[in-house]
Motif scaffolding. Sequence first.
Motif, PDB file in Angstrom:
ATOM      1  N   ASP A  15      12.879 -27.079  33.592  1.00  0.00           N
ATOM      2  CA  ASP A  15      14.011 -27.830  33.057  1.00  0.00           C
ATOM      3  C   ASP A  15      14.611 -28.703  34.155  1.00  0.00           C
ATOM      4  OD1 ASP A  15      16.528 -27.014  30.678  1.00  0.00           O
ATOM      5  OD2 ASP A  15      16.615 -28.640  32.135  1.00  0.00           O
ATOM      6  N   ILE A  17      17.174 -30.678  34.218  1.00  0.00           N
ATOM      7  CA  ILE A  17      18.629 -30.595  34.419  1.00  0.00           C
ATOM      8  C   ILE A  17      18.979 -29.360  35.232  1.00  0.00           C
ATOM      9  CG2 ILE A  17      20.852 -30.341  33.249  1.00  0.00           C
ATOM     10  CD1 ILE A  17      20.007 -32.381  31.342  1.00  0.00           C
ATOM     11  N   ASP A  18      18.320 -28.244  34.883  1.00  0.00           N
ATOM     12  CA  ASP A  18      18.539 -27.025  35.668  1.00  0.00           C
ATOM     13  C   ASP A  18      18.196 -27.285  37.136  1.00  0.00           C
ATOM     14  OD1 ASP A  18      19.401 -25.579  33.532  1.00  0.00           O
ATOM     15  OD2 ASP A  18      17.534 -24.496  33.190  1.00  0.00           O
ATOM     16  N   VAL A  21      20.828 -29.225  38.882  1.00  0.00           N
ATOM     17  CA  VAL A  21      21.997 -28.392  39.173  1.00  0.00           C
ATOM     18  C   VAL A  21      21.703 -27.450  40.343  1.00  0.00           C
ATOM     19  CG1 VAL A  21      23.535 -26.623  38.243  1.00  0.00           C
ATOM     20  CG2 VAL A  21      22.906 -28.582  36.825  1.00  0.00           C
ATOM     21  N   ASN A  64      10.587 -18.916  30.667  1.00  0.00           N
ATOM     22  CA  ASN A  64      10.075 -19.768  29.590  1.00  0.00           C
ATOM     23  C   ASN A  64       9.640 -21.124  30.115  1.00  0.00           C
ATOM     24  OD1 ASN A  64      10.203 -18.170  27.391  1.00  0.00           O
ATOM     25  ND2 ASN A  64      11.476 -19.599  26.214  1.00  0.00           N
ATOM     26  N   THR A  97      17.410 -17.425  30.033  1.00  0.00           N
ATOM     27  CA  THR A  97      18.568 -17.623  29.160  1.00  0.00           C
ATOM     28  C   THR A  97      18.966 -16.309  28.512  1.00  0.00           C
ATOM     29  OG1 THR A  97      17.007 -18.314  27.471  1.00  0.00           O
ATOM     30  CG2 THR A  97      18.219 -20.031  28.621  1.00  0.00           C
ATOM     31  N   SER A  98      17.971 -15.490  28.178  1.00  0.00           N
ATOM     32  CA  SER A  98      18.284 -14.161  27.647  1.00  0.00           C
ATOM     33  C   SER A  98      17.066 -13.287  27.820  1.00  0.00           C
ATOM     34  CB  SER A  98      18.675 -14.245  26.182  1.00  0.00           C
ATOM     35  OG  SER A  98      17.646 -14.887  25.465  1.00  0.00           O
ATOM     36  N   ARG A 101      13.968  -7.483  25.230  1.00  0.00           N
ATOM     37  CA  ARG A 101      13.649  -6.127  25.651  1.00  0.00           C
ATOM     38  C   ARG A 101      12.201  -6.036  26.158  1.00  0.00           C
ATOM     39  NH1 ARG A 101      17.078  -2.720  23.288  1.00  0.00           N
ATOM     40  NH2 ARG A 101      17.191  -4.150  21.547  1.00  0.00           N
ATOM     41  N   LYS A 119      20.867 -17.250  33.073  1.00  0.00           N
ATOM     42  CA  LYS A 119      21.312 -18.625  33.309  1.00  0.00           C
ATOM     43  C   LYS A 119      22.679 -18.810  32.683  1.00  0.00           C
ATOM     44  CE  LYS A 119      16.859 -20.988  33.514  1.00  0.00           C
ATOM     45  NZ  LYS A 119      16.045 -22.057  32.895  1.00  0.00           N
ATOM     46  N   PRO A 120      23.513 -19.732  33.089  1.00  0.00           N
ATOM     47  CA  PRO A 120      23.256 -20.655  34.186  1.00  0.00           C
ATOM     48  C   PRO A 120      23.552 -20.026  35.543  1.00  0.00           C
ATOM     49  CG  PRO A 120      25.368 -21.148  33.158  1.00  0.00           C
ATOM     50  CD  PRO A 120      24.776 -20.020  32.393  1.00  0.00           C
TER      51      PRO A 120
ATOM     52  N   HIS B 208      13.621 -16.212  18.219  1.00  0.00           N
ATOM     53  CA  HIS B 208      13.132 -16.706  19.501  1.00  0.00           C
ATOM     54  C   HIS B 208      13.814 -18.034  19.823  1.00  0.00           C
ATOM     55  CE1 HIS B 208      10.361 -17.104  22.849  1.00  0.00           C
ATOM     56  NE2 HIS B 208      10.346 -18.396  22.546  1.00  0.00           N
ATOM     57  N   SER B 211      17.306 -17.385  21.036  1.00  0.00           N
ATOM     58  CA  SER B 211      17.508 -16.784  22.357  1.00  0.00           C
ATOM     59  C   SER B 211      16.931 -17.647  23.471  1.00  0.00           C
ATOM     60  CB  SER B 211      16.964 -15.363  22.405  1.00  0.00           C
ATOM     61  OG  SER B 211      15.591 -15.371  22.172  1.00  0.00           O
ATOM     62  N   HIS B 212      16.036 -18.567  23.160  1.00  0.00           N
ATOM     63  CA  HIS B 212      15.501 -19.402  24.240  1.00  0.00           C
ATOM     64  C   HIS B 212      15.735 -20.890  24.002  1.00  0.00           C
ATOM     65  CE1 HIS B 212      13.726 -16.116  26.416  1.00  0.00           C
ATOM     66  NE2 HIS B 212      13.248 -15.646  25.285  1.00  0.00           N
ATOM     67  N   GLU B 213      15.112 -21.389  22.948  1.00  0.00           N
ATOM     68  CA  GLU B 213      15.102 -22.845  22.784  1.00  0.00           C
ATOM     69  C   GLU B 213      16.516 -23.399  22.594  1.00  0.00           C
ATOM     70  OE1 GLU B 213      12.265 -23.473  23.538  1.00  0.00           O
ATOM     71  OE2 GLU B 213      11.312 -21.594  22.943  1.00  0.00           O
ATOM     72  N   LYS B 215      19.373 -21.752  23.436  1.00  0.00           N
ATOM     73  CA  LYS B 215      20.272 -21.357  24.515  1.00  0.00           C
ATOM     74  C   LYS B 215      20.089 -22.192  25.769  1.00  0.00           C
ATOM     75  CE  LYS B 215      22.077 -17.500  25.884  1.00  0.00           C
ATOM     76  NZ  LYS B 215      22.245 -16.111  26.318  1.00  0.00           N
ATOM     77  N   SER B 216      18.860 -22.583  26.063  1.00  0.00           N
ATOM     78  CA  SER B 216      18.680 -23.239  27.358  1.00  0.00           C
ATOM     79  C   SER B 216      19.411 -24.586  27.463  1.00  0.00           C
ATOM     80  CB  SER B 216      17.210 -23.323  27.759  1.00  0.00           C
ATOM     81  OG  SER B 216      16.442 -23.804  26.735  1.00  0.00           O
ATOM     82  N   CYS B 219      22.971 -23.731  28.233  1.00  0.00           N
ATOM     83  CA  CYS B 219      23.159 -23.332  29.629  1.00  0.00           C
ATOM     84  C   CYS B 219      23.144 -24.554  30.540  1.00  0.00           C
ATOM     85  CB  CYS B 219      22.052 -22.375  30.066  1.00  0.00           C
ATOM     86  SG  CYS B 219      22.218 -20.745  29.366  1.00  0.00           S
ATOM     87  N   ALA B 220      22.194 -25.444  30.274  1.00  0.00           N
ATOM     88  CA  ALA B 220      22.080 -26.629  31.122  1.00  0.00           C
ATOM     89  C   ALA B 220      23.352 -27.467  31.022  1.00  0.00           C
ATOM     90  CB  ALA B 220      20.860 -27.443  30.709  1.00  0.00           C
ATOM     91  N   ARG B 222      26.287 -26.491  30.249  1.00  0.00           N
ATOM     92  CA  ARG B 222      27.393 -25.812  30.897  1.00  0.00           C
ATOM     93  C   ARG B 222      27.374 -26.071  32.410  1.00  0.00           C
ATOM     94  NH1 ARG B 222      30.324 -22.407  33.137  1.00  0.00           N
ATOM     95  NH2 ARG B 222      32.026 -21.356  32.040  1.00  0.00           N
ATOM     96  N   SER B 223      26.183 -25.986  33.003  1.00  0.00           N
ATOM     97  CA  SER B 223      26.069 -26.253  34.435  1.00  0.00           C
ATOM     98  C   SER B 223      26.452 -27.689  34.745  1.00  0.00           C
ATOM     99  CB  SER B 223      24.638 -26.032  34.919  1.00  0.00           C
ATOM    100  OG  SER B 223      24.154 -24.810  34.477  1.00  0.00           O
ATOM    101  N   ASP B 266      18.015  -7.418  16.641  1.00  0.00           N
ATOM    102  CA  ASP B 266      17.374  -6.363  17.428  1.00  0.00           C
ATOM    103  C   ASP B 266      17.772  -5.002  16.875  1.00  0.00           C
ATOM    104  OD1 ASP B 266      16.062  -8.025  19.065  1.00  0.00           O
ATOM    105  OD2 ASP B 266      17.439  -7.863  20.770  1.00  0.00           O
TER     106      ASP B 266
END
Lengths: 137, 424
Positions: A15, A17-18, A21, A64, A97-98, A101, A119-120, B208, B211-213, B215-216, B219-220, B222-223, B266
């Motif tokens: 990523d 952008i990540d 940062v 990911n 990101t998460s 389990r 993250k972040p 999925h 929790s990933h696509e 969320k990322s 997160c980005a 937010r940063s 879950d």
Amino acid sequence: MSSEKRYTIMFVDDDEIDQLVYQRIVRRVDNVSESIHVTSAEDALDLLKSRPSFLPDVLFLDINMPCMSGLEFLDEVSQNKNMIKKFDSIAVVVLTTSIARADEQELQKFACVRRLESKPLTDESLELILTSMKRSG
Amino acid sequence: MTMEAAYQLEPGDEPMIGARGVVDRQGHTRRRRGFRNFSLRELDLVDSEPEASFDNLTWIITQILNVPVGLVSLVDRDLDRQFFKSQQGLAEPWASARQTRLTHSFCQQVEATGQILRVNDATRDPRVFANLAIPDLGVIAYLGVPIHDVNGKAIGAVCAIQGSPRDWTDEDVANLERIAVCVDELIELKAFMRTVSELNADQKTIRHAISHELKSPVCALRSLLNEIKLVAGDGQVDDLNKLIDLGQQTLDRMNTRFDGTTSFFDLKDQSWERGRVSLRNVVMDALYRLKFSIYRQQVLLQVKELPSVVGHHQPLTTLFRCLVANAIRYRSPDRRPEVAIGAKRSGRFVEVTVRDNGQGIHPNVGEKVFDAFSTGHALSSGSTTGLGLAMCRHVVREHGGEIDFVSKPGEGTEFSVKLLGYSP
């Protein structure tokens, strides 16, 4: 802080952008001497293989990623004799990101994985991670 | 009987398809369920192993109609064949091949017309006398009733066959029609099962994605806002900082929802061994996890004596943590929050109550408070997942219990959870 150990760290994250940062955070955190940023697990492997002297203290690994995921990267590393040796002294921090389990259980297989970080990433969490690395040697 | 009469089509045989669904010949209505169109292969109706449920029906055909051969045949025009999902009494090589070309099929006529085909003597019947099933499979008398896909379209036939002429009676037809209805229902059941597994797969994909696509980028973003704030942070741009803070809070809220949604599913995925659980330990564990907000809000806690119940520690802890967290989150701004937890026996059950002196739940909300994303409060207020009580209801149902509440707006709320009491 300036007299303390300074770390070489590496970020493997697709990523952009990540990555941008991370670069800015690293500039603000004072116990990092060098940071290397690569945007794929394949590039990271190439770099580690082609430069035997290159030995980061901490490797931040995104899970990911397209093509080779973070888990596949760790699998690859743990099947290569030279790499196993190299990773004895590289602490891997998994960034995600998460944490599913299943992934968490998968990750426990790898001795080099010291920590899961969600993250972040922030200035504070990077500083905290580097401090804890120091404590555990 | 004249030849005319022998192969007369049965009037009104076609199932009636109305707005409400398919009405079969016995007058039962089968509701339209809005399935998508499944192929024969998707429903395991062709190129699949024999199944007891179909084989039992063809066996019943041979017994009730007293014929040597009974078939469930699916017509697959793309491959120029009929496939026998079930067969009784066919000779080799047909019994093992379980299919023939359409040149050897009477059933294809049933499929094409959607109507019953009643052939008393194939050698004398112009509709079929050229059919190769007569010389090759020895079909002489044939009775076939259409079977349907979930949308009422004929896809094949159930049939009874014998190698000598026979005057099929109306009773024979009626018996075979009943069996055809059973086959239709088996096919519908397969469509249900297929739909459920497709929905499960979709749900996994969505989880999925959450929790990933999804969320990322959150997160980005937010940063990035954080970086913008640092660039702007020279003391002269208070407004900008305030806006950035709001932006970050919004993203945090989004994250909380994403996390809540994934952990909700879950939890639903898990199954637990049930055993003796100390409610006291459960409640203490739940309170420990809430220690920071209990401390911060100076909550007055009262925990009475709590018995043991039948259940599992972890989901019950989630349940009580959620109830207490809600009591604190929706506290009244006018007074110090109080939460009282108690229990009483009622028959085989233990009724646990969690009472607060908070804002209360508006009477209009009612049962809906347990639905996902329908809190009695504006969702944008504070960082809630919108799934807490939905999760509670799930846990209670899994425990064979009940959850309910009484509330007075402005005075407080009491949730009661009925669980099976433990008796040694």
